[in-house]
Write an enzyme that holds these catalytic residues in place. Structure first.
Site, PDB file in Angstrom:
ATOM      1  N   ASP A 100      44.827 -21.485  -2.264  1.00  0.00           N
ATOM      2  CA  ASP A 100      44.970 -21.363  -0.816  1.00  0.00           C
ATOM      3  C   ASP A 100      45.674 -20.037  -0.529  1.00  0.00           C
ATOM      4  OD1 ASP A 100      45.032 -22.091   1.912  1.00  0.00           O
ATOM      5  OD2 ASP A 100      45.310 -24.188   1.360  1.00  0.00           O
ATOM      6  N   ASP A 202      43.585 -19.363   4.689  1.00  0.00           N
ATOM      7  CA  ASP A 202      44.195 -20.045   5.823  1.00  0.00           C
ATOM      8  C   ASP A 202      44.112 -19.178   7.083  1.00  0.00           C
ATOM      9  OD1 ASP A 202      45.907 -22.346   6.684  1.00  0.00           O
ATOM     10  OD2 ASP A 202      47.319 -20.732   7.119  1.00  0.00           O
ATOM     11  N   GLU A 257      39.127 -20.240   6.795  1.00  0.00           N
ATOM     12  CA  GLU A 257      39.409 -21.171   7.887  1.00  0.00           C
ATOM     13  C   GLU A 257      39.349 -20.365   9.184  1.00  0.00           C
ATOM     14  OE1 GLU A 257      42.808 -24.426   9.172  1.00  0.00           O
ATOM     15  OE2 GLU A 257      43.450 -22.488   8.374  1.00  0.00           O
ATOM     16  N   HIS A 329      43.612 -31.784   4.875  1.00  0.00           N
ATOM     17  CA  HIS A 329      45.051 -32.045   5.035  1.00  0.00           C
ATOM     18  C   HIS A 329      45.510 -31.927   6.486  1.00  0.00           C
ATOM     19  CE1 HIS A 329      44.602 -27.733   4.921  1.00  0.00           C
ATOM     20  NE2 HIS A 329      45.829 -27.584   5.383  1.00  0.00           N
ATOM     21  N   ASP A 330      44.670 -31.365   7.356  1.00  0.00           N
ATOM     22  CA  ASP A 330      45.019 -31.189   8.767  1.00  0.00           C
ATOM     23  C   ASP A 330      44.339 -32.202   9.679  1.00  0.00           C
ATOM     24  OD1 ASP A 330      46.747 -29.038   8.472  1.00  0.00           O
ATOM     25  OD2 ASP A 330      45.143 -27.548   8.620  1.00  0.00           O
TER      26      ASP A 330
END
Length: 557
Positions: A100, A202, A257, A329-330
């Site tokens: 990440d 990210d 993302e 995870h979000d």
């Protein structure tokens, strides 16, 4: 259309949120040795790639997305030697590791920011985005941060404000400074030379900001920073530079993302010849319109869901690559959000959702526990939240704001990120086999029924259904590369589409409802074989009645 083939197009990716995956030392926090101990489980499932949520050194204001050292491992997770062992152990099993990459912002405890805030003429001052206030202690503009509160933090050391689109402990980097880009590219090269297999980037669409920073359109208490900080003026220039200096030198995969991205913008970021990224995450199907900001307790209507997913399937076909996901995870748990987590429907709807997604064109992502049909957590009080976004939202909307607890509670518990962050349920022993200690966040009490030990032993489980779907994707290129076409677009209960490549054609039928539904199998599939089904259904006649949440795939050649 003959698409360019690539390993990352044919891969199935599994996201690990390390804090909640597996704890090896009893401190209640998942760690790298814990992941190593479960690699054989992932190998058995059949996945090709692990996307590892951040494992870097961090004060954990936002669970590791606030990084204080990009080239060190978080103490709670282990050491760099543990990471090297994980990388080697994964590679031995034919599993790749994707890191990440969080480079829109750092932690305020990163040495660059520690220096930056010391003085206006510090060498690191321009690594971040500093502005004078309007007067006294009024922020430079009305922007709100993603985690609530203003997007500017006053710093008394130099009497100026710094920009943080997320937590105040996550100051945004100034990508217009060539030194920042050079530092980031050097760090990425260091990881690539170590042998990692790619990056999930990210909020990468936020790295370029406009020079002018006027007030944004007001939504609630604050103004929106979107037009000034998302898909900014130099984002593609900087990603092409990143590709030229780092990414193009290695056989790695990249996924960005990119919240708020359109299909046209996705082609710029991830077009076949864009020389930027391999694919992007779009969030249209998981964002929707909340009642209170993002917060809602309503499911997306199927017709709208079909429209969104189908547009991405058709408009990117042959031009850019899709990434496929229901949750991460979000996001809350897929089966609770898009399926039906009531005990009588959970398994069927979990398998149906898996069928619907894994038969689409693109690279599928499985979020840890999704392959078990894990559900949302039954929160009873705000004290149970660990997520900064949920804690802040409850305070802003409820405790200090206009919405009564009874109204807001169903919305925040439906969509809280903590739903995805409860530990993986490994077995029915105390603490679900995740830890021998006190877990950092509560374990879902349904672990005695839903766990990996029971499901790996049961050939009819959600786990084995995912295993079969992954195997089918490897066996039939039409699943990876075939053209997608939506059928019955106005049906409120059924999601039906075809996939086609050369002479081969698939019919995918998924019921999104809790009642029986009539369906007519198209003539061309009258003699087709059934590739997979979540029931023991008989599909060799034209008129069939689908059970609640039934799903099947027919193949003709």
């Amino acid at each position: 259309m003959d698409m360019k083939r690539a390993w990352w197009k044919e891969a199935v990716i599994y996201q690990i949120y390390p804090r909640s995956f597996m704890d090896s030392n009893g401190d209640g926090i998942g760690d790298l040795q814990g992941i190593i101990s479960r690699l054989d489980y992932l190998k058995y499932l059949g996945i090709d790639v692990i996307w590892l949520s951040p494992v870097y050194q961090s004060p954990n204001d936002d669970n590791g997305y606030d990084i204080s050292d990009y080239q060190d491992i978080m103490d709670e997770f282990g050491t760099m030697a543990d990471f090297d062992e994980l990388l080697a152990a994964a590679h031995e099993r034919g599993i790749k590791i994707v890191m990440d990459l969080v480079v829109n912002h750092t932690s305020d405890e990163h040495r660059w920011f520690v220096e930056s805030r010391k003085a206006k003429d510090n060498a690191y001052r321009d690594y971040y985005i500093w502005r004078e206030g309007k007067d006294g202690q009024t922020p430079p503009n009305n922007w709100g941060s993603c985690f609530g509160g203003p997007a500017w933090q006053y710093d008394g050391e130099t009497g100026m404000y710094y920009l943080h689109l997320f937590s105040k402990k996550q100051p945004d980097l100034n990508w217009d400074n060539p030194k920042v880009r050079e530092e980031v590219f050097d760090m990425m090269t260091w990881w690539c030379d170590k042998g990692i297999d790619g990056f999930r980037m990210d909020v990468i669409s936020m790295i370029s900001k406009t020079e002018e920073m006027p007030d944004g359109e007001a939504h609630g208490m604050y103004g929106s920073f979107d037009p000034y900080c998302v898909h900014g003026p130099n984002v593609h220039k900087y990603l092409r530079e990143m590709n030229e200096k780092v990414l193009s030198k290695y056989d790695i995969m990249t996924v960005g993302e990119t919240a708020g991205v359109t299909t046209e913008q996705a082609k710029q970021y991830a077009g076949e010849d864009a020389h930027e990224l391999h694919m992007v995450f779009q969030f249209e199907h998981v964002e929707g319109d909340g009642k209170y900001g993002k917060w809602t307790d309503e499911k997306i209507p199927l017709i709208r869901l079909k429209k969104i997913l189908s547009r991405w399937q058709t408009e990117l076909y042959g031009k850019a690559w899709n990434s496929l996901f229901w949750d991460n995870h979000d996001q809350p748990r897929a089966v609770s959000r898009f399926g039906d987590d009531r005990p009588q429907y959970r398994e069927m709807s979990a398998k149906m959702l898996a069928t619907c997604l894994h038969m689409m064109q693109g690279t599928p992502y499985i979020y840890q526990g999704e392959e078990l049909g894990m559900t949302n957590y039954p929160f009873q009080s705000p004290e149970e939240f660990r997520d900064i976004e949920s804690i802040n939202a409850y305070r802003e909307w409820c405790e200090e704001g206009p919405v009564p607890h009874e109204t807001f509670w169903s919305c925040i518990t439906f969509k809280s990120r903590d739903n995805a962050r409860t530990p993986v349920q490994w077995d029915d022993s105390p603490q679900a086999g995740f830890t021998t200690g006190e877990p950092w966040i509560a374990i879902n009490p349904n672990y005695t029924q839903i766990n990996a030990k029971a499901e790996t032993a049961d050939p009819g489980s959600v786990f084995h259904y995912y295993k079969k779907l992954i195997a089918l994707r490897k066996a039939y290129p039409v699943i990876v590369y075939g053209r997608y076409e939506l059928l019955m677009e106005d049906d409120e209960d059924l999601y039906v589409y075809t996939r086609e490549m050369d002479e081969e054609k698939l019919l995918v039928v998924c019921s999104f409802c809790d009642h029986e539904t009539g369906f007519t199998i198209p003539d061309e599939f009258a003699k087709a074989s059934c590739l997979i089904s979540n029931t023991d259904g008989n599909y060799d006649r034209a008129e069939i009645t689908l059970k609640p949440y039934e799903a099947f795939v027919l193949r003709t050649i």
